[in-house]
Write a protein that holds these residues in place. Structure first.
Motif, short mmCIF file in Angstrom:
data_model
loop_
_atom_site.label_atom_id
_atom_site.label_comp_id
_atom_site.label_asym_id
_atom_site.label_seq_id
_atom_site.Cartn_x
_atom_site.Cartn_y
_atom_site.Cartn_z
N UNK A 89 0.84 -1.19 0.00
CA UNK A 89 0.00 0.00 0.00
C UNK A 89 0.89 1.25 0.00
N UNK A 90 0.66 2.11 -0.97
CA UNK A 90 1.45 3.32 -1.11
C UNK A 90 0.83 4.47 -0.33
N UNK A 91 1.70 5.28 0.30
CA UNK A 91 1.24 6.52 0.92
C UNK A 91 0.95 7.56 -0.16
N UNK A 95 2.46 8.03 -4.28
CA UNK A 95 1.52 7.56 -5.27
C UNK A 95 1.43 8.50 -6.46
N UNK A 96 1.21 7.94 -7.64
CA UNK A 96 1.09 8.73 -8.86
C UNK A 96 -0.06 9.72 -8.76
N UNK A 97 -1.19 9.28 -8.21
CA UNK A 97 -2.36 10.17 -8.15
C UNK A 97 -2.43 11.00 -6.88
N UNK A 102 -5.98 2.31 0.03
CA UNK A 102 -6.77 1.71 1.10
C UNK A 102 -6.25 0.31 1.38
N UNK A 103 -6.33 -0.10 2.62
CA UNK A 103 -5.81 -1.42 2.99
C UNK A 103 -6.52 -2.53 2.22
N UNK A 104 -7.82 -2.39 1.99
CA UNK A 104 -8.62 -3.47 1.44
C UNK A 104 -8.71 -3.47 -0.08
N UNK A 105 -8.15 -2.49 -0.76
CA UNK A 105 -8.35 -2.44 -2.20
C UNK A 105 -7.77 -3.67 -2.88
N UNK A 106 -8.40 -4.08 -3.99
CA UNK A 106 -8.05 -5.36 -4.63
C UNK A 106 -6.68 -5.32 -5.29
N UNK A 107 -6.25 -4.14 -5.73
CA UNK A 107 -4.96 -4.02 -6.39
C UNK A 107 -4.18 -2.88 -5.77
N UNK A 108 -2.97 -3.16 -5.33
CA UNK A 108 -2.07 -2.14 -4.80
C UNK A 108 -0.71 -2.34 -5.48
N UNK A 111 1.75 -2.46 -9.72
CA UNK A 111 0.76 -2.58 -10.79
C UNK A 111 -0.33 -1.53 -10.67
N UNK A 112 -0.76 -1.24 -9.45
CA UNK A 112 -1.75 -0.19 -9.28
C UNK A 112 -1.17 1.17 -9.65
N UNK A 113 0.09 1.39 -9.34
CA UNK A 113 0.74 2.64 -9.74
C UNK A 113 0.83 2.76 -11.25
N UNK A 114 1.10 1.64 -11.91
CA UNK A 114 1.13 1.66 -13.38
C UNK A 114 -0.26 1.96 -13.93
#
Length: 424
Positions: A89-91, A95-97, A102-108, A111-114
């Motif tokens: 999990x990125x702070x 993070x790019x955005x 969130x702890x529970x998000x399906x993708x972190x 790959x989520x940053x990409x």
């Protein structure tokens, strides 16, 4: 009333000339070495911060692994995978955005940053590159039979394009479709189908033929996936620039891929006892037996490759020797041995090489650059070389440029030079 461009064309035709308007958008491709997120703190956000992302058309994510059964998988004990890949999990400030995960998000993870980077740059493609030098071990197993090829390709598309990530160690990330849409392409970087790769590679005499069949299976299944989703998927292959390896490939592959990258580097290295350029565009006068990028390109053109499907690879690193005799500005001179450096043995990143002291030389005829300080001799590509190579790409009608790899170009200077060279 005719537009000016139309007048020029009509006038040219009137005098029997042929006018060609080049409206291509050449590829600017960069490999992203995911292990250097942890090793060098080079995250996907780095590509946003240094503005490299806005100068690229495609990112190649290196690398995807193949298990002993010949299937795509995510190893649990290598390069902090799967943690760095899709669980971390990125702070907000990482993070790019600019928003914390969130702890529970399906993708972190990376790959989520990409995914976030591609949302900011909708024209930026992303391919998952399979294999590479260290992870081509079981390519031969995967490609061996029609059944193995079908299972392998299905496993790769399920994992990387359909995004079915495995759940791991009770973390909430992963699951069916968790990474769907992160990648829109697959890159096959089997080093090498004809042998001469990593000593741990499993090899078979039919590997070159099976590689062609594997490319065909990927094309077929990618086309089927396009029919399911309505999306286009890119298929590419990474090809050796070495003359002894060109025979590993069949010209048929170019009918099935969207493009092919040629590794226009590693022509010389610590295995050489004298200094030599490792990414020269043309053969230098002091080394008439040398390989060159031009020679590599011509070999694939002779094989039947369409010029516009060939992408020239350029290095974001240099190779060096120490104890070099002071003659010919250090070119072609005996050396005590390779330089030791903390990046990867006798190599140094472009960013660090630009800061080194020493006399600098550019051979515009050979398309090569080097630094010599009286002892150490380093050969690498700088923006002057990129300008020459970009001009060559446009003159020869090639498909673009590719750089290995992005974390060696911390400020994005080489990426910007690559882009500028293709806009002349």
């Amino acid at each position: 009333m005719l537009a000016l461009g139309t007048i020029v064309v009509v006038a040219a035709l009137a005098v029997g000339l042929t006018t060609f308007v080049d409206d291509r958008d050449p590829e600017r491709i960069g490999y992203f070495a995911d292990w250097n997120i942890a090793n060098r703190d080079f995250t996907v956000k780095s590509l946003q911060d240094n503005e490299a992302a806005q100068h690229l058309t495609r990112i190649m994510w290196a690398f995807g692994d193949i298990d002993p059964d010949g299937l795509c998988h995510i190893p649990e004990d290598s390069h902090n995978q799967p943690w760095e890949l899709y669980q971390r999990r990125y702070d907000a400030d990482e993070s790019v955005n600019g928003q914390a995960d969130d702890y529970e998000q399906a993708l972190a993870g990376g790959l989520n940053q990409l995914r976030q980077l591609r949302e900011r740059h909708p024209e930026l493609g992303a391919s998952l590159s399979l294999g590479g030098w260290n992870w081509s071990t079981y390519f031969s197993v995967a490609a061996r039979t029609q059944e193995s090829r079908e299972k392998f390709v299905t496993s790769c598309l399920d994992l990387w394009l359909r995004g079915h990530l495995p759940e791991h160690e009770d973390e909430p990330q992963g699951g069916e479709g968790a990474a769907r849409g992160v990648f829109d392409g697959i890159d096959l970087d089997w080093e090498w189908p004809g042998g001469d790769g990593h000593p741990d590679n499993i090899e078979h005499p039919d590997d070159p033929e099976n590689f062609t069949l594997l490319v065909e299976e990927f094309r077929d299944q990618l086309d089927d996936l396009s029919g399911e989703t309505g999306e286009d998927y890119q298929l590419s292959v990474s090809l050796s620039g070495g003359p002894s390896r060109t025979g590993s490939y069949d010209g048929e592959i170019f009918d099935m891929v969207d493009f092919a990258t040629i590794q226009g580097y590693d022509f010389a290295g610590p295995w050489n006892k004298t200094t030599r350029h490792h990414s020269n565009l043309h053969v230098p006068h002091f080394d008439p037996d040398a390989n060159s990028v031009d020679a590599a390109v011509q070999r694939y053109l002779d094989m039947g490759a369409p010029a516009d499907k060939l992408i020239m690879g350029v290095p974001a690193f240099g190779r060096g020797w120490q104890g070099v005799e002071d003659d010919e500005e250090g070119r072609g001179q005996p050396a005590e041995g390779p330089v030791e450096n903390d990046y990867d043995g006798p190599t140094m990143a472009f960013t660090d090489l630009e800061e080194r002291k020493g006399r600098r030389f550019f051979d515009d005829e050979a398309g090569a650059y080097w630094i010599y300080d009286g002892n150490e001799w380093w050969t690498y590509d700088n923006p002057d070389v990129l300008a020459t190579k970009g001009e060559y790409v446009l003159d020869e009608g090639l498909g673009g440029l590719m750089v290995w790899n992005l974390d060696m170009d911390l400020e994005g200077d080489l990426v910007r030079a690559m882009d500028a060279s293709l806009r002349n």
